[in-house]
Design an enzyme around this catalytic site. Structure first.
Site, mmCIF file in Angstrom:
data_model
loop_
_atom_site.group_PDB
_atom_site.id
_atom_site.type_symbol
_atom_site.label_atom_id
_atom_site.label_comp_id
_atom_site.label_asym_id
_atom_site.label_seq_id
_atom_site.Cartn_x
_atom_site.Cartn_y
_atom_site.Cartn_z
ATOM 1 N N GLY A 1 1.110 1.999 6.280
ATOM 2 C CA GLY A 1 1.163 3.482 7.198
ATOM 3 C C GLY A 1 2.125 3.107 8.265
ATOM 4 N N CYS B 1 -0.616 -4.387 4.376
ATOM 5 C CA CYS B 1 0.440 -3.882 5.640
ATOM 6 C C CYS B 1 -0.357 -3.585 6.597
ATOM 7 C CB CYS B 1 1.414 -3.080 5.089
ATOM 8 S SG CYS B 1 3.184 -3.053 6.118
ATOM 9 N N TYR B 2 -0.099 -2.195 6.932
ATOM 10 C CA TYR B 2 -0.896 -1.569 8.151
ATOM 11 C C TYR B 2 -2.466 -1.552 8.102
ATOM 12 C CZ TYR B 2 -2.630 1.708 11.723
ATOM 13 O OH TYR B 2 -3.096 2.235 12.860
ATOM 14 N N HIS C 1 3.773 -5.572 0.044
ATOM 15 C CA HIS C 1 3.366 -4.450 -1.024
ATOM 16 C C HIS C 1 3.180 -4.677 -2.349
ATOM 17 C CE1 HIS C 1 3.337 -1.011 2.170
ATOM 18 N NE2 HIS C 1 4.267 -2.224 2.877
ATOM 19 N N GLU D 1 1.782 -2.942 -4.788
ATOM 20 C CA GLU D 1 2.127 -1.801 -5.471
ATOM 21 C C GLU D 1 3.562 -1.419 -5.969
ATOM 22 O OE1 GLU D 1 1.535 -1.924 -2.436
ATOM 23 O OE2 GLU D 1 2.239 -0.085 -1.398
ATOM 24 N N ASP E 1 0.897 19.973 -19.192
ATOM 25 C CA ASP E 1 -0.664 19.871 -18.500
ATOM 26 C C ASP E 1 -1.148 20.941 -19.090
ATOM 27 O OD1 ASP E 1 0.635 17.909 -16.745
ATOM 28 O OD2 ASP E 1 1.120 19.408 -15.119
ATOM 29 N N LYS F 1 0.387 12.040 -13.786
ATOM 30 C CA LYS F 1 1.045 12.795 -15.038
ATOM 31 C C LYS F 1 1.023 11.875 -16.238
ATOM 32 C CE LYS F 1 3.865 16.022 -16.135
ATOM 33 N NZ LYS F 1 3.668 17.505 -15.902
#
Ligand code: XMP
Length: 514
Positions: free
Chosen positions: A55, A82-83, A169, A171, A227, A369
């Protein structure tokens, strides 16, 4: 049967969503919730582990997000990123300090210790950093587990309590082995089973939909997009003919599209589908209109009115199905997060008049998605539908610049079909380009064919690559492919004398031309 869940607490990082996506790719269900909603979310999901996202704040900022007490009280493993690592450190009595220089970009992480978090990983890892503050002293009970040249404590942990912090990070794609770090946390440290698959999702969704609908009827506006198509196939499997779908052809669809939707859903899947050809109404309403926003408004309103008129013929229906997906849900929970999905909203049937009382059925609410596509595949939908590129609600109206007439739409459809079929043949329609289409310009230009001077229409080709449709780059298509497409369009589409290729990125341009 509920699945093992990892809860991700959102501290505002741009990549917080990605953490939940990566965990799900491992086969473990994950949800992203605001850090301040942790107590309720923990009670609701009884997660097997919690990840604290990064963050923008500093723990010493006034009003900075904190670590809710419920997180540690849950007695389950926690991974701060991180944060998230800093907030964990601050809460447990360690020391966070402003670093003399920001560390941003790639770094080499030197890992220490034989611990489950580093299982199967090499000692040195390529990682992505983005932080100002850093850990000066870990909390009591924690030991350092890695360092970089700028961060002496780039990872730390207290194995007894299952608490870990990492400064990098895992991710993002710039941390190539990051997903292994997350998998080690979810599977080895939290002990989750990787059994959250599209098939399992479908089985559970069917049970939930049956419980919700009972013997009532559910209405769906089918657009042919991914969708709504997946919702249709899923609900059909769950409740059969209790599902009634309305497909409105507004005359602004691409070549063969209406036929393909009807063929797939009515003939092949046996859906109770009501096709409505409202092309004439839409073209009449659009006659002489050239302003883009005015076009959109006319189409949106007429769409709702047409849908409503058809729905009323069906008598009392208690439920309305919608293709809401997880990013829409996250967006509406955090309105300050910008996202392209919001653009779509005006074209939703959610704009139906207040006096139609429907309960909403939204079976894809928890899916990203790419997961929607996997579920579509598992439901047996054809590739053309599952891998369709996004298509705007107002359809070709925003690609037919200037006045919209049936003749001009036919020119556009023919050019678009040549472009997209050639891209498909070259293997560049799925994956290589995120969106590719033709645009008919409101510009005539001079050409020469045979010995004749001609004066005709201009087609622009647009092809972009993007992850989120908020920013996009123009696709570097091979010259030979462009040459072939250009010459086919001019030769085969009567009235077109010139083809140009759009080489602007977004920003400053948008993806669509209107
Ligand atoms: P832009 O042109 O804003 O488009 O860069 C971003 C994405 O949104 C789609 N788009 C729309 N979708 N109704 C929609 O449902 C609209 O009015 C609309 N305008 C743009 C566009 O195709 C792209 O994927």
């Amino acid at each position: 049967m509920p699945h093992d869940t990892i809860l991700v607490l959102d501290y505002g990082s741009q990549t917080a969503q990605l953490i939940a996506r990566r965990i799900r790719e491992i086969g473990v269900y994950s949800e992203l919730v605001s850090w301040s909603d942790a107590p309720e979310a923990i009670a609701k999901h009884t997660p097997k582990g919690i990840i604290l996202s990064g963050g923008p704040a500093s723990v010493y900022d006034p009003g900075a997000p904190t670590l809710p007490r419920a997180v540690l009280e849950a007695g389950i493993p926690v991974l701060g990123i991180c944060y998230g690592m800093q907030v964990l450190t601050h809460a447990l009595g360690g020391k966070v300090a402003a670093s003399s220089h920001r560390e941003y970009g790639p770094a080499i992480l030197h890992t220490e210790g034989e611990i489950p978090l580093w299982h199967t990983l090499p000692r040195d890892l390529d990682v992505w950093m983005s932080h100002g503050d850093r850990i000066e002293q870990p909390p009591p009970g924690f030991i350092p587990l890695a360092h970089t040249s700028n961060s002496p404590i780039a990872a730390m942990g207290d194995a007894n309590r299952g608490l870990y912090g990492i400064q990098f990070h895992p991710e993002v794609s710039h941390t190539p082995r990051g997903v292994d770090v997350l998998a080690n946390f979810a599977l080895r440290i939290c002990g989750c089973s990787p059994d959250w698959t599209p098939k399992a999702f479908i089985e559970e969704a069917i049970i939930a939909v049956r419980a919700q609908i009972g013997d009532g009827r559910v209405l769906l506006g089918l657009s042919g997009g991914v969708d709504s198509s997946v919702v249709a196939a899923l609900l059909h499997r769950a409740v059969g003919d209790q599902l009634v779908s309305i497909f409105i052809d507004h005359g602004l669809l691409r070549q063969g599209e209406a036929g393909q939707v009807i063929e797939t859903f009515q003939r092949n899947l046996g859906l109770h589908l009501i096709p409505v050809n409202a092309s004439e109404d839409f073209l009449d309403a659009l006659a002489g209109v050239t302003d883009p926003e005015h076009k959109r408004k006319i189409i949106g309103e007429l769409f709702v009115r047409t849908f409503e008129a058809e729905a009323q013929k069906l008598g009392e229906i208690g439920f309305l199905a919608q293709g809401t997906i997880y990013p829409d849900v996250i967006e509406s929970a955090a309105p300050d997060r910008p996202n392209a999905q919001r653009i779509k909203s005006h074209h939703n049937v959610a704009g139906l008049p207040e006096d139609m009382h429907f309960a909403l059925v939204e079976p894809l609410r928890t899916l990203f998605k790419d997961e929607v596509r996997k579920v579509g595949e598992a439901l047996g939908l054809p590739d053309e539908i599952v891998w369709r590129q996004p298509f705007p609600g107002p359809g070709l109206a925003v690609r037919c610049l200037g006045e919209i007439t049936w003749e001009r739409l036919e020119v556009l459809r023919a050019a678009d079909a040549i472009f997209t079929s050639e891209l498909d043949a070259a293997g560049m329609l799925r994956g290589e380009t995120s969106q590719a289409f033709a645009v008919l310009l409101p510009v005539r230009s001079v050409g020469v064919m045979g010995d004749q001077r001609t004066y005709g229409e201009t087609i622009a080709l647009r092809a972009v690559t993007t992850d989120d449709f908020m920013t996009a780059d123009w696709a570097r298509l091979p010259y030979d492919l462009l040459a072939h497409v250009g010459s086919r369009i001019v030769n085969e589409v009567a009235g077109v004398v010139r083809v140009v290729y759009d080489v602007t990125s977004k920003p400053p341009a948008t993806i669509e031309w209107e």
